[in-house]
Design an enzyme around this catalytic site. Structure first.
Site, short mmCIF file in Angstrom:
data_model
loop_
_atom_site.label_atom_id
_atom_site.label_comp_id
_atom_site.label_asym_id
_atom_site.label_seq_id
_atom_site.Cartn_x
_atom_site.Cartn_y
_atom_site.Cartn_z
N ARG A 64 -1.48 61.14 70.04
CA ARG A 64 -0.15 60.68 69.65
C ARG A 64 -0.06 59.17 69.93
NH1 ARG A 64 4.50 64.61 71.96
NH2 ARG A 64 3.89 63.49 73.86
N TYR A 111 26.74 87.86 57.24
CA TYR A 111 26.17 87.31 56.01
C TYR A 111 24.88 88.04 55.63
CZ TYR A 111 29.30 83.25 56.19
OH TYR A 111 30.41 82.42 56.19
N LYS A 133 14.91 62.80 80.15
CA LYS A 133 15.11 62.37 78.77
C LYS A 133 15.92 63.40 78.00
CE LYS A 133 10.69 64.38 77.32
NZ LYS A 133 9.41 64.15 76.62
N MET A 148 27.85 80.04 61.73
CA MET A 148 28.05 78.71 62.31
C MET A 148 28.87 78.77 63.59
SD MET A 148 29.74 75.27 60.65
CE MET A 148 28.45 75.06 59.43
#
Length: 357
Positions: free
Chosen positions: A128, A254, A35, A302
């Site tokens: 679940r 940053y 999956k 990024m």
């Protein structure tokens, strides 16, 4: 010319890991869980590589099952999330898919001999999906009355804490599952996620469901994949595109979150959170260049991240930096980022090409 950032996929390592899963499954057969695009490795390539070994595949949903058929896979495919509409059942019957049904609405959609072969999910404590154990006799009686009883392949459950050998919950869930399914001894049973393969004396019944272990990452909280005998399948690499020396008091990136206290040679690597590398992996997260372990500096951007090259003085522009793979385990990076290897592998974006080798 495109940048050389790449996820290299070692299909021989994948086969090794599946065979290890099968060996640990004992008398059970292992269905290969592919999956989430083969856990980020490419569902078609992964399934084709395992086609000679795996007797069954497992996915989450219909679109993934259809992708396997489009890739030429002919084995039965279990759909672990079941179906989302009644018309999906006809597709399952036509294409040889085995949905795992888990609620009364899905049972209402079934229609006698037109139903596909299917599994029933038993909720043994994870809460679940699945039928409560006490409801199973009524569920089976309803299926028999509707003419669908002979389509039931067996029962499935899922463990909540199998990654923790110290937890008693897996033992308790197994006992609940045994009692709930005992009235139907001729039907198959499946309980074993990857972690369950590493629990001593854990019964795996007829089919186990190895997932993350196939890709070389650890399913256990106290060990890395290599420590469990698994081979890394994905090596995430990106080029070193700049180097410089920063002096004491100079910062990088940053927020200026890392400041040099001594003269430091550093480099910039062409990968970032836009490629799926975790932004929360900060200073000290391991990487490697030329086989030497190095570490990140400051915040991940990024498209780029910074590394400390003090321990790799020969590294230069154009060298490939391993973000995870054979030198640095994906589990190590995940721990530094406060997450798990599953998220990192499935989170590598489409901007990063996969090279299947």
């Amino acid at each position: 010319m495109p940048r050389s950032t790449v996820a290299r996929i070692d299909l021989d390592a994948l086969k090794h890991n599946f065979r290890l899963a099968q060996a640990k499954a004992g008398d059970a057969r292992a269905m290969a869980v592919v999956k989430a695009d083969g856990y980020g490795h490419g569902i078609a390539a992964v399934a084709k590589a395992l086609a000679d070994d795996a007797g069954k595949f497992a996915v989450a949903c219909l679109e993934e099952a259809l992708a396997l058929r489009a890739a030429g896979i002919r084995q039965p495919v279990a759909m672990l999330q079941g179906v989302h509409s009644q018309r999906d059942l006809a597709v399952c019957r036509q294409r040889g898919f085995e949905p795992v049904l888990h609620n009364g609405v899905q049972l209402e959609w079934l229609a006698g001999d037109s139903a596909p072969s299917f599994w029933l999910k038993v909720n043994t404590g994870m809460n679940r999906l699945g039928f409560r154990p006490d409801d199973l006799p009524a569920v089976m009686a309803k299926l028999e009355a509707s003419g669908c009883g002979h389509h039931v392949l067996g029962f499935v459950t899922h463990f909540a804490c199998a990654d923790d050998p110290a937890s008693a919950m897996t033992h308790d869930q197994t006992a609940v599952f045994e009692r709930a399914t005992a009235p139907w001894p001729d039907l198959m049973r499946s309980v074993g996620n990857s972690a369950a393969h590493f629990l001593p004396d854990q019964p795996l019944y007829d089919w186990s469901r190895p997932g993350i272990m196939l890709y070389g990452a650890s399913p256990m909280i106290a060990a890395t994949g290599p420590e469990l005998g698994l081979k890394p399948v994905m090596t995430l690499e990106a080029p070193l595109i700049a180097t410089r020396v920063v002096g004491p008091g100079e910062s990088i990136g940053y927020g200026a979150t890392w400041v040099a206290d001594t003269e430091t040679r550093m480099g910039m690597v062409a990968i970032g959170y836009g490629d799926g590398y975790p932004r929360h992996a900060g200073t000290g997260t391991p990487a490697a260049v030329r086989g030497t372990r190095i570490s990140l500096l400051g915040r991940v951007s990024m498209d780029m991240l910074a590394v400390n090259l003090t321990g790799a003085p020969e590294a230069q522009e154009g060298d490939m930096v391993e973000l995870w793979g054979g030198t640095v385990s994906v589990d190590e990076v995940a721990a530094c980022a406060g997450t798990i290897g599953y998220e990192l592998l499935t989170g590598v974006t489409a901007r990063v090409p996969r090279a299947h080798e």
